[in-house]
Design a protein around this motif. Structure first.
Motif, PDB file in Angstrom:
ATOM      1  N   VAL A   8      93.273  29.922  43.952  1.00 36.88           N
ATOM      2  CA  VAL A   8      92.644  30.141  45.256  1.00 36.88           C
ATOM      3  C   VAL A   8      91.413  29.251  45.403  1.00 36.88           C
ATOM      4  CG1 VAL A   8      91.403  31.839  46.664  1.00 36.88           C
ATOM      5  CG2 VAL A   8      93.542  32.466  45.535  1.00 36.88           C
ATOM      6  N   PHE A   9      90.584  29.173  44.347  1.00 39.04           N
ATOM      7  CA  PHE A   9      89.396  28.322  44.404  1.00 39.04           C
ATOM      8  C   PHE A   9      89.775  26.855  44.601  1.00 39.04           C
ATOM      9  CE2 PHE A   9      86.952  31.659  41.905  1.00 39.04           C
ATOM     10  CZ  PHE A   9      86.206  32.048  43.000  1.00 39.04           C
ATOM     11  N   PHE A  10      90.803  26.390  43.881  1.00 37.83           N
ATOM     12  CA  PHE A  10      91.225  24.999  44.025  1.00 37.83           C
ATOM     13  C   PHE A  10      91.809  24.740  45.410  1.00 37.83           C
ATOM     14  CE2 PHE A  10      91.757  24.846  39.203  1.00 37.83           C
ATOM     15  CZ  PHE A  10      90.545  24.215  39.032  1.00 37.83           C
ATOM     16  N   LEU A  11      92.529  25.705  45.960  1.00 41.13           N
ATOM     17  CA  LEU A  11      93.068  25.550  47.308  1.00 41.13           C
ATOM     18  C   LEU A  11      91.943  25.463  48.333  1.00 41.13           C
ATOM     19  CD1 LEU A  11      95.497  25.530  49.260  1.00 41.13           C
ATOM     20  CD2 LEU A  11      95.281  28.021  49.336  1.00 41.13           C
ATOM     21  N   LEU A  12      90.947  26.333  48.200  1.00 41.83           N
ATOM     22  CA  LEU A  12      89.805  26.275  49.117  1.00 41.83           C
ATOM     23  C   LEU A  12      89.054  24.955  48.970  1.00 41.83           C
ATOM     24  CD1 LEU A  12      88.400  29.908  48.915  1.00 41.83           C
ATOM     25  CD2 LEU A  12      89.513  28.816  50.856  1.00 41.83           C
ATOM     26  N   ALA A  13      88.895  24.480  47.743  1.00 42.09           N
ATOM     27  CA  ALA A  13      88.212  23.205  47.521  1.00 42.09           C
ATOM     28  C   ALA A  13      88.975  22.064  48.185  1.00 42.09           C
ATOM     29  CB  ALA A  13      88.053  22.943  46.029  1.00 42.09           C
ATOM     30  N   LEU A  14      90.298  22.097  48.096  1.00 37.25           N
ATOM     31  CA  LEU A  14      91.114  21.063  48.730  1.00 37.25           C
ATOM     32  C   LEU A  14      90.970  21.109  50.248  1.00 37.25           C
ATOM     33  CD1 LEU A  14      93.282  18.842  48.514  1.00 37.25           C
ATOM     34  CD2 LEU A  14      94.981  20.667  48.673  1.00 37.25           C
ATOM     35  N   ILE A  15      91.009  22.296  50.813  1.00 36.91           N
ATOM     36  CA  ILE A  15      90.870  22.433  52.268  1.00 36.91           C
ATOM     37  C   ILE A  15      89.493  21.955  52.714  1.00 36.91           C
ATOM     38  CG2 ILE A  15      90.714  24.122  54.141  1.00 36.91           C
ATOM     39  CD1 ILE A  15      92.932  25.690  52.681  1.00 36.91           C
ATOM     40  N   PHE A  16      88.456  22.347  51.962  1.00 38.34           N
ATOM     41  CA  PHE A  16      87.105  21.910  52.311  1.00 38.34           C
ATOM     42  C   PHE A  16      86.977  20.394  52.215  1.00 38.34           C
ATOM     43  CE2 PHE A  16      86.164  26.075  52.811  1.00 38.34           C
ATOM     44  CZ  PHE A  16      84.883  26.518  52.545  1.00 38.34           C
ATOM     45  N   ALA A  17      87.596  19.792  51.197  1.00 41.89           N
ATOM     46  CA  ALA A  17      87.521  18.341  51.026  1.00 41.89           C
ATOM     47  C   ALA A  17      88.252  17.614  52.154  1.00 41.89           C
ATOM     48  CB  ALA A  17      88.090  17.935  49.674  1.00 41.89           C
ATOM     49  N   LEU A  18      89.425  18.106  52.512  1.00 39.01           N
ATOM     50  CA  LEU A  18      90.200  17.447  53.563  1.00 39.01           C
ATOM     51  C   LEU A  18      89.548  17.592  54.932  1.00 39.01           C
ATOM     52  CD1 LEU A  18      93.842  18.402  52.509  1.00 39.01           C
ATOM     53  CD2 LEU A  18      92.715  16.184  52.286  1.00 39.01           C
ATOM     54  N   ALA A  19      88.921  18.736  55.179  1.00 37.90           N
ATOM     55  CA  ALA A  19      88.297  18.979  56.475  1.00 37.90           C
ATOM     56  C   ALA A  19      86.847  18.512  56.517  1.00 37.90           C
ATOM     57  CB  ALA A  19      88.364  20.460  56.816  1.00 37.90           C
ATOM     58  N   GLY A  20      86.282  18.192  55.365  1.00 42.10           N
ATOM     59  CA  GLY A  20      84.889  17.767  55.315  1.00 42.10           C
ATOM     60  C   GLY A  20      83.919  18.901  55.590  1.00 42.10           C
ATOM     61  N   LEU A  21      84.285  20.102  55.159  1.00 39.01           N
ATOM     62  CA  LEU A  21      83.470  21.286  55.421  1.00 39.01           C
ATOM     63  C   LEU A  21      82.491  21.560  54.291  1.00 39.01           C
ATOM     64  CD1 LEU A  21      86.189  23.766  56.704  1.00 39.01           C
ATOM     65  CD2 LEU A  21      84.522  22.534  58.057  1.00 39.01           C
ATOM     66  N   SER A  22      81.440  22.276  54.631  1.00 38.42           N
ATOM     67  CA  SER A  22      80.483  22.784  53.660  1.00 38.42           C
ATOM     68  C   SER A  22      79.802  23.987  54.281  1.00 38.42           C
ATOM     69  CB  SER A  22      79.451  21.727  53.307  1.00 38.42           C
ATOM     70  OG  SER A  22      78.483  22.264  52.434  1.00 38.42           O
ATOM     71  N   VAL A  23      79.792  25.093  53.566  1.00 37.75           N
ATOM     72  CA  VAL A  23      79.164  26.313  54.065  1.00 37.75           C
ATOM     73  C   VAL A  23      77.791  26.412  53.418  1.00 37.75           C
ATOM     74  CG1 VAL A  23      79.342  28.814  54.243  1.00 37.75           C
ATOM     75  CG2 VAL A  23      81.411  27.414  54.319  1.00 37.75           C
ATOM     76  N   GLY A  24      76.776  26.056  54.186  1.00 40.38           N
ATOM     77  CA  GLY A  24      75.422  26.075  53.651  1.00 40.38           C
ATOM     78  C   GLY A  24      75.272  25.020  52.563  1.00 40.38           C
ATOM     79  N   GLY A  25      74.347  25.243  51.675  1.00 38.38           N
ATOM     80  CA  GLY A  25      74.168  24.317  50.564  1.00 38.38           C
ATOM     81  C   GLY A  25      74.781  24.825  49.282  1.00 38.38           C
ATOM     82  N   VAL A  26      75.357  26.034  49.343  1.00 33.68           N
ATOM     83  CA  VAL A  26      75.855  26.665  48.121  1.00 33.68           C
ATOM     84  C   VAL A  26      77.365  26.484  47.958  1.00 33.68           C
ATOM     85  CG1 VAL A  26      76.050  28.859  46.898  1.00 33.68           C
ATOM     86  CG2 VAL A  26      74.007  28.364  48.209  1.00 33.68           C
ATOM     87  N   LEU A  27      78.113  26.724  48.994  1.00 39.25           N
ATOM     88  CA  LEU A  27      79.572  26.703  48.921  1.00 39.25           C
ATOM     89  C   LEU A  27      80.078  25.317  49.315  1.00 39.25           C
ATOM     90  CD1 LEU A  27      81.850  28.627  48.217  1.00 39.25           C
ATOM     91  CD2 LEU A  27      82.017  29.219  50.613  1.00 39.25           C
ATOM     92  N   THR A  28      80.257  24.454  48.314  1.00 42.11           N
ATOM     93  CA  THR A  28      80.730  23.096  48.542  1.00 42.11           C
ATOM     94  C   THR A  28      82.018  22.872  47.749  1.00 42.11           C
ATOM     95  OG1 THR A  28      79.452  22.207  46.701  1.00 42.11           O
ATOM     96  CG2 THR A  28      78.374  22.259  48.852  1.00 42.11           C
ATOM     97  N   VAL A  29      82.596  21.706  47.878  1.00 36.55           N
ATOM     98  CA  VAL A  29      83.811  21.366  47.144  1.00 36.55           C
ATOM     99  C   VAL A  29      83.541  21.393  45.641  1.00 36.55           C
ATOM    100  CG1 VAL A  29      85.504  19.552  46.729  1.00 36.55           C
ATOM    101  CG2 VAL A  29      84.737  20.007  49.043  1.00 36.55           C
TER     102      VAL A  29
END
Length: 56
Positions: A8-29
């Motif tokens: 699940v963590f790797f899937l979220l990291a992939l989605i964040f990387a592809l979409a260029g997302l970052s939630v605050g300064g804590v939750l990053t790829v």
């Protein structure tokens, strides 16, 4: 169980990387990737394997 959490963590990291997302300064790829690696390491150590001793 830790293997599922790692997936699940790797899937979220992939989605964040592809979409260029970052939630605050804590939750990053990088944070999600490191959390996934931690879960993989715990899984390989046998933590949470769910084994029990059979009593007769």
């Amino acid at each position: 169980m830790f293997a599922v959490a790692a997936a699940v963590f790797f899937l979220l990291a992939l989605i964040f990387a592809l979409a260029g997302l970052s939630v605050g300064g804590v939750l990053t790829v990088t944070t999600l990737g490191l959390a996934g690696l931690l879960c993989v390491a715990l899984h390989l150590m046998g933590v949470g394997a769910g084994w029990s001793v059979l009593k007769k």
